[in-house]
Design an enzyme around this catalytic site. Sequence first.
Site, PDB file in Angstrom:
ATOM      1  N   CYS A   1       0.823  -1.212   0.000  1.00 33.13           N
ATOM      2  CA  CYS A   1       0.000   0.000   0.000  1.00 33.13           C
ATOM      3  C   CYS A   1       0.856   1.261   0.000  1.00 33.13           C
ATOM      4  O   CYS A   1       1.980   1.267   0.481  1.00 33.13           O
ATOM      5  CB  CYS A   1      -0.867   0.060   1.254  1.00 33.13           C
ATOM      6  SG  CYS A   1      -1.961  -1.332   1.426  1.00 33.13           S
TER       7      CYS A   1
ATOM      8  N   ARG B   1       5.205   0.048  -6.055  1.00 31.08           N
ATOM      9  CA  ARG B   1       5.156  -0.684  -4.794  1.00 31.08           C
ATOM     10  C   ARG B   1       4.271  -1.924  -4.903  1.00 31.08           C
ATOM     11  O   ARG B   1       4.382  -2.837  -4.090  1.00 31.08           O
ATOM     12  CB  ARG B   1       4.615   0.227  -3.680  1.00 31.08           C
ATOM     13  CG  ARG B   1       5.526   1.392  -3.379  1.00 31.08           C
ATOM     14  CD  ARG B   1       4.829   2.447  -2.556  1.00 31.08           C
ATOM     15  NE  ARG B   1       4.555   2.021  -1.200  1.00 31.08           N
ATOM     16  CZ  ARG B   1       5.378   2.237  -0.164  1.00 31.08           C
ATOM     17  NH1 ARG B   1       6.506   2.875  -0.349  1.00 31.08           N
ATOM     18  NH2 ARG B   1       5.057   1.830   1.039  1.00 31.08           N
TER      19      ARG B   1
ATOM     20  N   TRP C   1      -2.777  -2.803  -1.554  1.00 29.18           N
ATOM     21  CA  TRP C   1      -2.326  -4.152  -1.862  1.00 29.18           C
ATOM     22  C   TRP C   1      -3.048  -5.047  -0.861  1.00 29.18           C
ATOM     23  O   TRP C   1      -2.803  -4.961   0.341  1.00 29.18           O
ATOM     24  CB  TRP C   1      -0.808  -4.230  -1.682  1.00 29.18           C
ATOM     25  CG  TRP C   1      -0.171  -5.487  -2.145  1.00 29.18           C
ATOM     26  CD1 TRP C   1       0.167  -5.809  -3.433  1.00 29.18           C
ATOM     27  CD2 TRP C   1       0.271  -6.587  -1.334  1.00 29.18           C
ATOM     28  NE1 TRP C   1       0.774  -7.041  -3.463  1.00 29.18           N
ATOM     29  CE2 TRP C   1       0.848  -7.542  -2.197  1.00 29.18           C
ATOM     30  CE3 TRP C   1       0.231  -6.861   0.036  1.00 29.18           C
ATOM     31  CZ2 TRP C   1       1.390  -8.742  -1.746  1.00 29.18           C
ATOM     32  CZ3 TRP C   1       0.758  -8.057   0.489  1.00 29.18           C
ATOM     33  CH2 TRP C   1       1.327  -8.979  -0.397  1.00 29.18           C
TER      34      TRP C   1
ATOM     35  N   ASN D   1      -1.461   2.906   5.530  1.00 28.08           N
ATOM     36  CA  ASN D   1      -0.491   1.895   5.118  1.00 28.08           C
ATOM     37  C   ASN D   1      -0.011   1.216   6.393  1.00 28.08           C
ATOM     38  O   ASN D   1       0.425   1.896   7.325  1.00 28.08           O
ATOM     39  CB  ASN D   1       0.690   2.559   4.389  1.00 28.08           C
ATOM     40  CG  ASN D   1       1.792   1.567   4.062  1.00 28.08           C
ATOM     41  OD1 ASN D   1       1.553   0.358   3.993  1.00 28.08           O
ATOM     42  ND2 ASN D   1       2.992   2.061   3.864  1.00 28.08           N
ATOM     43  N   GLY D   2      -0.109  -0.107   6.433  1.00 26.20           N
ATOM     44  CA  GLY D   2       0.322  -0.832   7.629  1.00 26.20           C
ATOM     45  C   GLY D   2      -0.670  -1.914   7.958  1.00 26.20           C
ATOM     46  O   GLY D   2      -1.397  -2.400   7.081  1.00 26.20           O
TER      47      GLY D   2
ATOM     48  N   GLU E   1      19.574 -16.496  -6.559  1.00 29.52           N
ATOM     49  CA  GLU E   1      19.064 -15.196  -7.000  1.00 29.52           C
ATOM     50  C   GLU E   1      18.576 -15.267  -8.458  1.00 29.52           C
ATOM     51  O   GLU E   1      17.537 -14.696  -8.801  1.00 29.52           O
ATOM     52  CB  GLU E   1      20.165 -14.135  -6.831  1.00 29.52           C
ATOM     53  CG  GLU E   1      19.909 -12.787  -7.479  1.00 29.52           C
ATOM     54  CD  GLU E   1      18.651 -12.069  -6.988  1.00 29.52           C
ATOM     55  OE1 GLU E   1      18.048 -12.477  -5.992  1.00 29.52           O
ATOM     56  OE2 GLU E   1      18.261 -11.080  -7.656  1.00 29.52           O
TER      57      GLU E   1
ATOM     58  N   LYS F   1      14.777 -14.408  -9.674  1.00 25.15           N
ATOM     59  CA  LYS F   1      14.484 -13.352 -10.653  1.00 25.15           C
ATOM     60  C   LYS F   1      13.543 -13.858 -11.739  1.00 25.15           C
ATOM     61  O   LYS F   1      12.571 -13.209 -12.092  1.00 25.15           O
ATOM     62  CB  LYS F   1      15.812 -12.872 -11.237  1.00 25.15           C
ATOM     63  CG  LYS F   1      15.926 -11.464 -11.642  1.00 25.15           C
ATOM     64  CD  LYS F   1      15.695 -10.408 -10.565  1.00 25.15           C
ATOM     65  CE  LYS F   1      15.805 -10.809  -9.161  1.00 25.15           C
ATOM     66  NZ  LYS F   1      15.437 -10.043  -8.089  1.00 25.15           N
TER      67      LYS F   1
ATOM     68  N   GLU G   1       9.985 -14.440 -10.403  1.00 25.22           N
ATOM     69  CA  GLU G   1       9.236 -13.205 -10.132  1.00 25.22           C
ATOM     70  C   GLU G   1       8.698 -12.562 -11.394  1.00 25.22           C
ATOM     71  O   GLU G   1       7.547 -12.130 -11.426  1.00 25.22           O
ATOM     72  CB  GLU G   1      10.167 -12.157  -9.494  1.00 25.22           C
ATOM     73  CG  GLU G   1      10.473 -12.366  -8.065  1.00 25.22           C
ATOM     74  CD  GLU G   1      11.262 -11.174  -7.533  1.00 25.22           C
ATOM     75  OE1 GLU G   1      10.721 -10.442  -6.716  1.00 25.22           O
ATOM     76  OE2 GLU G   1      12.413 -10.978  -7.940  1.00 25.22           O
TER      77      GLU G   1
ATOM     78  N   HIS H   1      21.586 -35.455  -5.126  1.00 25.96           N
ATOM     79  CA  HIS H   1      20.940 -35.815  -3.861  1.00 25.96           C
ATOM     80  C   HIS H   1      19.427 -35.618  -3.942  1.00 25.96           C
ATOM     81  O   HIS H   1      18.771 -35.445  -2.921  1.00 25.96           O
ATOM     82  CB  HIS H   1      21.549 -34.998  -2.723  1.00 25.96           C
ATOM     83  CG  HIS H   1      23.009 -35.282  -2.539  1.00 25.96           C
ATOM     84  ND1 HIS H   1      23.483 -36.368  -1.839  1.00 25.96           N
ATOM     85  CD2 HIS H   1      24.104 -34.651  -3.031  1.00 25.96           C
ATOM     86  CE1 HIS H   1      24.803 -36.384  -1.875  1.00 25.96           C
ATOM     87  NE2 HIS H   1      25.213 -35.348  -2.609  1.00 25.96           N
TER      88      HIS H   1
ATOM     89  N   LYS I   1       6.761  -4.050  -4.010  1.00 23.23           N
ATOM     90  CA  LYS I   1       8.172  -3.667  -3.942  1.00 23.23           C
ATOM     91  C   LYS I   1       8.663  -3.628  -2.513  1.00 23.23           C
ATOM     92  O   LYS I   1       9.749  -4.081  -2.197  1.00 23.23           O
ATOM     93  CB  LYS I   1       8.352  -2.295  -4.601  1.00 23.23           C
ATOM     94  CG  LYS I   1       9.785  -1.767  -4.573  1.00 23.23           C
ATOM     95  CD  LYS I   1      10.699  -2.606  -5.443  1.00 23.23           C
ATOM     96  CE  LYS I   1      12.117  -2.103  -5.472  1.00 23.23           C
ATOM     97  NZ  LYS I   1      13.028  -3.148  -6.005  1.00 23.23           N
TER      98      LYS I   1
HETATM   99  O1  M6R Z   1      13.665  -3.836   0.270  1.00 27.88           O
HETATM  100  P1  M6R Z   1      14.253  -5.157   0.647  1.00 27.88           P
HETATM  101  O2  M6R Z   1      15.597  -5.365   0.037  1.00 27.88           O
HETATM  102  O3  M6R Z   1      14.293  -5.367   2.137  1.00 27.88           O
HETATM  103  O4  M6R Z   1      13.274  -6.219   0.053  1.00 27.88           O
HETATM  104  C1  M6R Z   1      13.417  -7.580   0.346  1.00 27.88           C
HETATM  105  C2  M6R Z   1      12.611  -8.443  -0.600  1.00 27.88           C
HETATM  106  O5  M6R Z   1      11.244  -8.185  -0.447  1.00 27.88           O
HETATM  107  C3  M6R Z   1      13.007  -8.211  -2.050  1.00 27.88           C
HETATM  108  O6  M6R Z   1      14.360  -8.449  -2.261  1.00 27.88           O
HETATM  109  C4  M6R Z   1      12.188  -9.103  -2.983  1.00 27.88           C
HETATM  110  O7  M6R Z   1      12.554 -10.426  -2.808  1.00 27.88           O
HETATM  111  C5  M6R Z   1      12.391  -8.632  -4.417  1.00 27.88           C
HETATM  112  N1  M6R Z   1      11.146  -8.619  -5.095  1.00 27.88           N
HETATM  113  C6  M6R Z   1      13.377  -9.444  -5.146  1.00 27.88           C
HETATM  114  O8  M6R Z   1      13.479  -9.118  -6.490  1.00 27.88           O
END
Ligand code: M6R
Length: 608
Positions: free
Chosen positions: A2, A28, A77, A103-104, A484, A488, A491, A507, A603
């Site tokens: 949010c 966000r 959100w 927001n929260g 990572e 990526k 996502e 394994h 985000k």
């Molecule tokens: O703002 P932050 O680095 O603390 O965020 C952590 C994760 O939410 C963030 O890295 C998330 O996994 C991303 N969408 C990765 O691309």
Amino acid sequence: MCGIVAYSGSSDEVLPTLISGLKRLEYRGYDSAGVAIQSGKKIEVRKAVGKIVELEQAIATKPIHSSGSVGIAHIRWATHGLATVHNAHPHSSADRRIWLVHNGIIENYQEIRSQLEKQGIKFESETDTEVVAKLIGTLYSGDIRAAVLQAIKQLKGAYALAVVSQDEPGRLIGVKLASPMVVGVGHDEMIIASDVSAIIDRTKKVIYLEDGELIDVRGSDYEIVGFDEQPAEHKVEQIDWDLEAATKQGFDSFLLKEIMEQPRAIEDSIRGRIVLDDAMVKFGGLIDVRDRLKDIDQVVLLGIGTSYYSAKLGELYFNALTDIPTVAVMAPEFRYNKNNIGKNTWLIALSQSGETADTIAAIEEAKRHGVLATGIVNVVGSTIARITDAGVYNHIGPEISVASTKAFTSQSLILLMHAILLGRSDGLDFGQAKSLLQKISQLPGTIAKVLEQCDEIGAIAHKYEKAHNLLYIGRQYNYPVALEGALKIKEISYTHAEGLSAGELKHGFIALVDEHLPTIALATADALSDKMMANIEEVKARKGPVVAVANEKLSIADDTIVVPSIGNDLLQPIVNNIALQIFAYSVARARGLNIDQPRNLAKSVTVE
Ligand code: M6R
């Protein structure tokens, strides 16, 4: 997650400022949006499910004539209840005279809702936020600030609230506890928002509200007080990046722009921090805690998502370059385990946004044990930057795309520099440190060479665009990069992918390998190259297609993404990861997906 925007200023500017602010918060992640604006004696509200364009459509269908000077707006959100118009913010008091955005998360909302229902108050939504609006309504007797201060005494949880009352036109209240809130101080106008991107096109002067503070805005005058009503002192700070940094600058997506700008971003992360003649690293942000660093006997690296994977890489760096035991811990798990930390533990929290609720909660828990807590954070003035004892900023400019790219590169590098800093007072040899620092200086140039091959990497990615599953394998320093790389592509392209140590293959995972499961193998030359080649053979023996990331074409692989060698095992994985970023981007683009705002993702994850 949010986002809120609230405006006080000229009546002509209320709606355009709210809408453009919401658009800058879009990154966000959200699924509905709404505005409430003073119009004549009333507050007019419009809400819509979906993107901000739907909200604009709703406003075009039923225009709002802003005659007052304040308004509030929100992107939601969904957490409590589906993405519906009823659940969208703003929410109102029972008499619809008071409106707010939030927001929260209000943890005790059920309890308060039951009490209010017993008083005969009816609810229109399933949200935790509506409870706050209704509660303020029951406490209101002509002074919105007094009602808000009374209401928050009953709230448990996290909130950044912007509140307006139709009986007090021109007055806007902002209140903050454990959710981000920044106030832009413009020329005859004030903007309250969840982050500076919503403000930057109007003013670069900002105030970061602290937890437990309220701002009372009337026109361009304001007063900030604590929840105890004592005046709070704040200096107005200057934002050091401009609107251009928050635009796509001709790229088709923020993600591509953020990948492509990494050479400059990494230059900015390194600048002024290497003292080559002394083979030393200098972080201005750690000067105040340098005495405590002398007694450190354990390092804990904390993060989640991409920030956890850079922490995993950092764990290997610290253990290679220092004798101080180091472990990476996933932030949401931290509070629920016995971590054996104490006053000689150095906790380094990694977060691009500086607002991740899980990481904040873990830092707070660690601080109760007396640790030295520092941050590696990108967003200046963010919560993590403020609650840690000291810290280092990434200085990579805003990262707007939901998927993190340049933050991983910068975090990994800054962790390596932390390890060198600690290592130099703990036996790390002058020559080894100097040579590493020289290699670090070459990193922007080496990354630029990978970026030159964007088209070649894209062409390989298109061959695998239809794959439903992928394996990413790497060893030692390349293992976190395999994790990572898999994150990526999951996502942004919604392709299921698993990241694993190549040594794990036999394994269990190898049971999956057949001609339909491509494997991305991080096979650049390093100390474990022979072992990686054996792992690739194992995949090929089961007819698995292999895409190698290597320094030269590998005949055993079906395709090779050739990346330049930086001549160092610790740094090469950071280079390799750039190729994986382009690979993931290319698959998502070929599939025609919303690259910057993937479904279901936010985000900045500001709730646990
Ligand atoms: O703002 P932050 O680095 O603390 O965020 C952590 C994760 O939410 C963030 O890295 C998330 O996994 C991303 N969408 C990765 O691309």
